[in-house]
Design a protein around this motif. Structure first.
Motif, PDB file in Angstrom:
ATOM      1  N   GLY A  10       0.842  -1.185   0.000  1.00 52.78           N
ATOM      2  CA  GLY A  10       0.000   0.000   0.000  1.00 52.78           C
ATOM      3  C   GLY A  10       0.874   1.231   0.000  1.00 52.78           C
ATOM      4  N   VAL A  13      -0.644   7.887   1.086  1.00 51.70           N
ATOM      5  CA  VAL A  13      -1.073   8.745  -0.021  1.00 51.70           C
ATOM      6  C   VAL A  13      -1.232  10.163   0.509  1.00 51.70           C
ATOM      7  N   GLU A  26      -8.461   5.945   5.624  1.00 50.64           N
ATOM      8  CA  GLU A  26      -9.680   5.202   5.311  1.00 50.64           C
ATOM      9  C   GLU A  26     -10.335   4.648   6.574  1.00 50.64           C
ATOM     10  N   PRO A  36      -4.405   2.875   2.963  1.00 47.62           N
ATOM     11  CA  PRO A  36      -4.771   1.950   1.877  1.00 47.62           C
ATOM     12  C   PRO A  36      -3.690   0.896   1.621  1.00 47.62           C
ATOM     13  N   LYS A  37      -4.146  -0.355   1.506  1.00 49.84           N
ATOM     14  CA  LYS A  37      -3.234  -1.476   1.246  1.00 49.84           C
ATOM     15  C   LYS A  37      -4.064  -2.698   0.880  1.00 49.84           C
ATOM     16  N   ARG A  51      -0.511   0.495  -6.277  1.00 53.35           N
ATOM     17  CA  ARG A  51      -1.288   1.354  -7.188  1.00 53.35           C
ATOM     18  C   ARG A  51      -2.710   0.790  -7.396  1.00 53.35           C
ATOM     19  N   ILE A  54      -4.924   1.119  -4.147  1.00 55.54           N
ATOM     20  CA  ILE A  54      -5.361   2.506  -3.922  1.00 55.54           C
ATOM     21  C   ILE A  54      -6.485   2.859  -4.890  1.00 55.54           C
ATOM     22  N   THR A  58     -10.199   3.605  -3.448  1.00 56.07           N
ATOM     23  CA  THR A  58     -10.516   5.039  -3.384  1.00 56.07           C
ATOM     24  C   THR A  58     -10.868   5.683  -4.721  1.00 56.07           C
ATOM     25  N   ALA A  91      -1.264  11.724  -4.647  1.00 62.59           N
ATOM     26  CA  ALA A  91      -2.532  11.565  -5.355  1.00 62.59           C
ATOM     27  C   ALA A  91      -2.639  12.584  -6.476  1.00 62.59           C
TER      28      ALA A  91
END
Length: 158
Positions: A10, A13, A26, A36-37, A51, A54, A58, A91
């Motif tokens: 992850g 970000v 999150e 995120p992961k 990538r 994520i 999201t 991002a």
């Protein structure tokens, strides 16, 4: 006892805003608050996994910085050892669209607020390390400001 090994990837970000960096946090469908992961799929590199996860969680596209690489290891259940590799990722423009099966909500938050609400100490450790890395890469961020997009120092502007 033989332990099963799992691997996820992850990223921390971030976005650059006028008041400094903000970080993607999150609230997961299971109730915890995290970064995120997700699991590596067959044939994927660590970067590809980060990538994809994520984007799935999201709806955001990111630019991965593999110069920051931080690994945590923990046991999610008895008999299992899991490595999670995190990168830093900026991002790109766009709105967050949480994946409803996994993510209840997601938002960009300042470092202090993100550190306060993350559920796990390991996520706070990763966020702290990424923040230090980004501060070193962009010195103006330490003072709550992003580096100017034109690359000049604020004092150089007239």
């Amino acid at each position: 006892m033989v332990r099963k090994k799992e691997k996820s990837c992850g990223a921390v970000v971030f976005r650059r805003e006028k008041d400094g960096l903000v970080f993607l946090i999150e609230t997961m469908a299971l109730g915890h608050i995290s970064l995120p992961k997700g699991h590596v799929e067959n044939g994927e590199t660590e970067e590809e996994t980060a990538r994809r996860e994520i984007r799935e969680e999201t709806g955001l596209d990111v630019r991965i910085d593999t110069r920051f690489r931080h690994t945590i290891t923990y046991s999610p259940r008895p008999g299992v050892e899991k490595d999670v590799v995190f990168f830093a990722a900026e991002a790109e423009a766009g709105d967050i669209t949480p994946q409803p099966e996994e993510v209840r909500k997601a938002a960009f938050l300042p470092m202090d607020e993100a550190m306060r609400i993350l559920t796990y100490a390991s996520d706070r450790e990763v966020l702290r390390a990424a923040g230090e890395y980004l501060d070193a890469e962009t010195p103006d961020c330490r003072r709550g400001r992003s580096a100017p997009l034109d690359g000049r120092s604020p004092a150089a502007k007239s």
